[in-house]
Design a protein around this motif. Structure first.
Motif, mmCIF file in Angstrom:
data_model
loop_
_atom_site.group_PDB
_atom_site.id
_atom_site.type_symbol
_atom_site.label_atom_id
_atom_site.label_comp_id
_atom_site.label_asym_id
_atom_site.label_seq_id
_atom_site.Cartn_x
_atom_site.Cartn_y
_atom_site.Cartn_z
ATOM 1 N N UNK A 195 36.919 24.661 38.486
ATOM 2 C CA UNK A 195 36.691 25.272 37.176
ATOM 3 C C UNK A 195 36.537 26.784 37.309
ATOM 4 N N UNK A 196 35.750 27.228 38.291
ATOM 5 C CA UNK A 196 35.559 28.669 38.499
ATOM 6 C C UNK A 196 36.885 29.345 38.796
ATOM 7 N N UNK A 197 37.720 28.692 39.621
ATOM 8 C CA UNK A 197 39.037 29.264 39.968
ATOM 9 C C UNK A 197 39.911 29.399 38.735
ATOM 10 N N UNK A 199 41.135 32.930 36.808
ATOM 11 C CA UNK A 199 42.560 33.205 36.580
ATOM 12 C C UNK A 199 42.831 33.464 35.098
ATOM 13 N N UNK A 200 42.225 32.658 34.237
ATOM 14 C CA UNK A 200 42.454 32.814 32.796
ATOM 15 C C UNK A 200 41.938 34.157 32.299
ATOM 16 N N UNK A 201 40.741 34.578 32.766
ATOM 17 C CA UNK A 201 40.168 35.835 32.308
ATOM 18 C C UNK A 201 40.945 37.022 32.863
ATOM 19 N N UNK A 202 41.333 36.945 34.139
ATOM 20 C CA UNK A 202 42.005 38.082 34.778
ATOM 21 C C UNK A 202 43.432 38.267 34.288
ATOM 22 N N UNK A 203 44.062 37.199 33.839
ATOM 23 C CA UNK A 203 45.464 37.302 33.411
ATOM 24 C C UNK A 203 45.637 37.187 31.899
ATOM 25 N N UNK A 204 44.524 37.029 31.160
ATOM 26 C CA UNK A 204 44.605 37.009 29.704
ATOM 27 C C UNK A 204 45.212 35.752 29.129
ATOM 28 N N UNK A 205 45.035 34.621 29.800
ATOM 29 C CA UNK A 205 45.571 33.354 29.293
ATOM 30 C C UNK A 205 44.719 32.887 28.109
ATOM 31 N N UNK A 259 38.195 47.555 33.293
ATOM 32 C CA UNK A 259 39.309 48.089 34.078
ATOM 33 C C UNK A 259 40.048 46.943 34.756
ATOM 34 N N UNK A 260 41.296 47.193 35.085
ATOM 35 C CA UNK A 260 42.074 46.180 35.792
ATOM 36 C C UNK A 260 41.489 45.938 37.176
ATOM 37 N N UNK A 261 40.884 46.981 37.742
ATOM 38 C CA UNK A 261 40.260 46.833 39.062
ATOM 39 C C UNK A 261 39.121 45.812 39.012
ATOM 40 N N UNK A 262 38.345 45.839 37.922
ATOM 41 C CA UNK A 262 37.246 44.891 37.796
ATOM 42 C C UNK A 262 37.774 43.472 37.642
ATOM 43 N N UNK A 263 38.844 43.325 36.877
ATOM 44 C CA UNK A 263 39.423 42.000 36.700
ATOM 45 C C UNK A 263 39.949 41.440 38.015
ATOM 46 N N UNK A 264 40.330 42.310 38.921
ATOM 47 C CA UNK A 264 40.863 41.871 40.212
ATOM 48 C C UNK A 264 39.760 41.662 41.254
ATOM 49 N N UNK A 265 38.501 41.912 40.856
ATOM 50 C CA UNK A 265 37.389 41.782 41.796
ATOM 51 C C UNK A 265 37.044 40.306 42.010
ATOM 52 N N UNK A 266 36.090 40.061 42.883
ATOM 53 C CA UNK A 266 35.645 38.701 43.150
ATOM 54 C C UNK A 266 35.057 38.092 41.870
ATOM 55 N N UNK A 267 35.183 36.760 41.712
ATOM 56 C CA UNK A 267 34.653 36.119 40.502
ATOM 57 C C UNK A 267 33.184 36.429 40.249
ATOM 58 N N UNK A 268 32.372 36.459 41.317
ATOM 59 C CA UNK A 268 30.951 36.740 41.154
ATOM 60 C C UNK A 268 30.690 38.137 40.627
ATOM 61 N N UNK A 269 31.491 39.100 41.059
ATOM 62 C CA UNK A 269 31.338 40.483 40.593
ATOM 63 C C UNK A 269 31.693 40.580 39.114
ATOM 64 N N UNK A 284 31.642 38.112 36.847
ATOM 65 C CA UNK A 284 30.642 37.417 36.038
ATOM 66 C C UNK A 284 29.355 38.231 35.922
ATOM 67 N N UNK A 285 28.947 38.874 37.013
ATOM 68 C CA UNK A 285 27.723 39.682 36.985
ATOM 69 C C UNK A 285 27.870 40.853 36.031
ATOM 70 N N UNK A 286 29.040 41.459 35.994
ATOM 71 C CA UNK A 286 29.285 42.605 35.111
ATOM 72 C C UNK A 286 29.204 42.177 33.642
ATOM 73 N N UNK A 287 29.876 41.057 33.318
ATOM 74 C CA UNK A 287 29.858 40.566 31.942
ATOM 75 C C UNK A 287 28.436 40.147 31.549
ATOM 76 N N UNK A 288 27.731 39.509 32.480
ATOM 77 C CA UNK A 288 26.378 39.036 32.196
ATOM 78 C C UNK A 288 25.445 40.193 31.858
ATOM 79 N N UNK A 289 25.492 41.279 32.635
ATOM 80 C CA UNK A 289 24.612 42.426 32.376
ATOM 81 C C UNK A 289 24.900 43.037 31.014
ATOM 82 N N UNK A 290 26.180 43.072 30.649
ATOM 83 C CA UNK A 290 26.555 43.645 29.347
ATOM 84 C C UNK A 290 26.148 42.726 28.199
ATOM 85 N N UNK A 291 26.279 41.415 28.402
ATOM 86 C CA UNK A 291 26.065 40.464 27.317
ATOM 87 C C UNK A 291 24.599 40.096 27.131
ATOM 88 N N UNK A 292 23.798 40.190 28.192
ATOM 89 C CA UNK A 292 22.422 39.676 28.167
ATOM 90 C C UNK A 292 21.594 40.279 27.040
#
Length: 405
Positions: A94-96, A100-106, A218-228, A230-238
């Motif tokens: 599921x994480x994989x 993929x869906x978030x990074x490629x805009x599916x 940034x596209x660089x963030x989308x290409x980062x590790x899944x944990x990175x 998720x942590x970025x989105x979490x800090x913004x959304x919390x």
């Protein structure tokens, strides 16, 4: 088992009679002992009734047990759905797929025809979503929920005081008793046992609404590790998630009519609120909520021996207590004063209202919609589904304290 419940209710009546006698005699220690026993008996009665309801062993005209049975069935189905969803969201596949869906805009619409997106589509289907026409997103992995809960601890979350319930349906209802406990009627020898003392019920209906926001990334963030990611989105959304929950719960509190604490007699006013304005069940489980101005004013109060009114909670030094009740406070801009008066809410907030939240945060991304086309940068959108309902308006009272601006 029904006879057992009748016996327990008779014991409860006797205990409450003793508690009343102790209260009238000014014996607070005996009163507390009897009320503790009453709480135990009530809990045991509730457990037996839940068992009867689960078995379907009750009279077809017993509204109390019918409502209890219906709520149990709905909650059981809801729990089963949530368990299945959470188990799937916790799997590596599921994480994989989510990454993929978030990074490629599916989109959810496209995901239906993609084999690699099957884990995401399965979860949406189980949760009642419509992948072929949904304007939402994919439910975030469990790891994201864990990160969000940690990030939210940095902010004051009113839902920690109120009742909070996770649901999978967009709408539903809960049964709430509207009449208090009554004494058992006297029954003659060989007479039929009636049902006149059954409590009345009303339905608390909820219907979750959609709340969300967009975040350029940034596209660089989308290409980062899944944990990175998720942590970025979490800090913004919390913070937005907490603020939204707080606004919904504050809207319930806004309906309360405030009464001023008399100048120079604030302490006795607070004691009266706990002793008389609230019933004993709500008073025993009460806490106090105010803002910075109200907390500062209360912090200046002392008893007749010059000792501070607020004292640290031995179990949690960061939390102070007033008359044995925990006190919490929010920033003035989040819980503002009203023309120089600080709000002070006193009562059992978990009985006052409930926050309903649909399980899981939905997240999606795009590089063509919204402002992404203009800014040439992908966007992430996060959605949550919430509703707040008042349950017992008498469980909390509102006071105001004149403070210096």
């Amino acid at each position: 088992m029904k006879r057992k419940i009748i016996n327990l209710r008779q014991q409860l009546k006797n205990v409450l009679d003793q508690a009343q006698a102790a209260l009238e005699a000014g014996n607070s220690a005996e009163f507390d002992t009897q009320m503790a026993e009453a709480d135990r008996l009530n809990s045991e009665i509730d457990n037996y009734e839940r068992l009867l309801a689960a078995r379907g062993d009750f009279d077809e005209n017993n509204a109390h047990m019918i409502n209890l049975h219906d709520v149990q069935q709905e909650q059981r189905q809801d729990n089963m759905r949530r368990s299945r969803i959470d188990n799937l969201r916790n799997e590596r596949e599921y994480v994989t797929a989510w990454t993929e869906a978030i990074c490629t805009g599916i989109s959810t619409r496209r995901a239906v025809s993609m084999e690699s997106m099957a884990p995401l589509v399965n979860v949406l289907t189980i949760s009642g979503g419509d992948p072929t026409g949904s304007d939402g997103g994919f439910l975030a992995p469990i790891d994201f929920d864990n990160m969000l809960h940690e990030d939210e601890k940095e902010y004051f979350d009113l839902s920690t005081l109120f009742a909070a319930e996770r649901v999978t349906a967009m709408s539903g209802w809960r049964a709430v008793a509207t009449s208090g406990a009554k004494a058992l009627p006297k029954i003659g020898e060989a007479s039929e046992i009636g049902t006149d003392s059954q409590p009345a019920f009303r339905k608390i209906e909820y219907s979750v609404n959609k709340y969300g926001d967009r975040l350029p990334v940034s596209q660089e963030l989308l290409n980062a590790e899944p944990g990175v990611l998720m942590a970025y989105i979490s800090r913004w959304f919390a913070v937005r998630h907490v603020m939204t929950k707080n606004d919904l719960l504050k809207s319930l509190m806004n309906s309360l009519v405030a009464k001023d604490l008399s100048a120079g007699a604030e302490l006795s006013g607070l004691k009266t609120a706990l002793n008389k304005d609230l019933n004993t069940a709500h008073s025993r489980g009460a806490s106090v909520l105010t803002n910075q101005s109200g907390y500062n004013a209360l912090d200046q109060l002392t008893d007749d021996k010059g000792r501070p009114l607020l004292v640290p909670n031995p179990a949690d030094p960061d939390t102070y207590r007033i008359k044995g009740k925990s006190i919490y406070y929010m920033d003035d801009d989040l819980l503002p004063n009203d023309t120089g008066k600080a709000p002070i809410y006193i009562g059992k907030f978990s009985a006052f209202g409930t926050l309903f939240e649909r399980s899981g945060i939905e997240i999606a991304s795009t590089d063509v919609g919204g402002d992404a086309w203009v800014n040439a940068a992908p966007e992430i959108r996060a959605l949550c589904y919430l509703d707040a309902k008042k349950v017992d308006e008498k469980a909390v009272v509102k006071k105001t304290y004149v403070v210096a601006e």
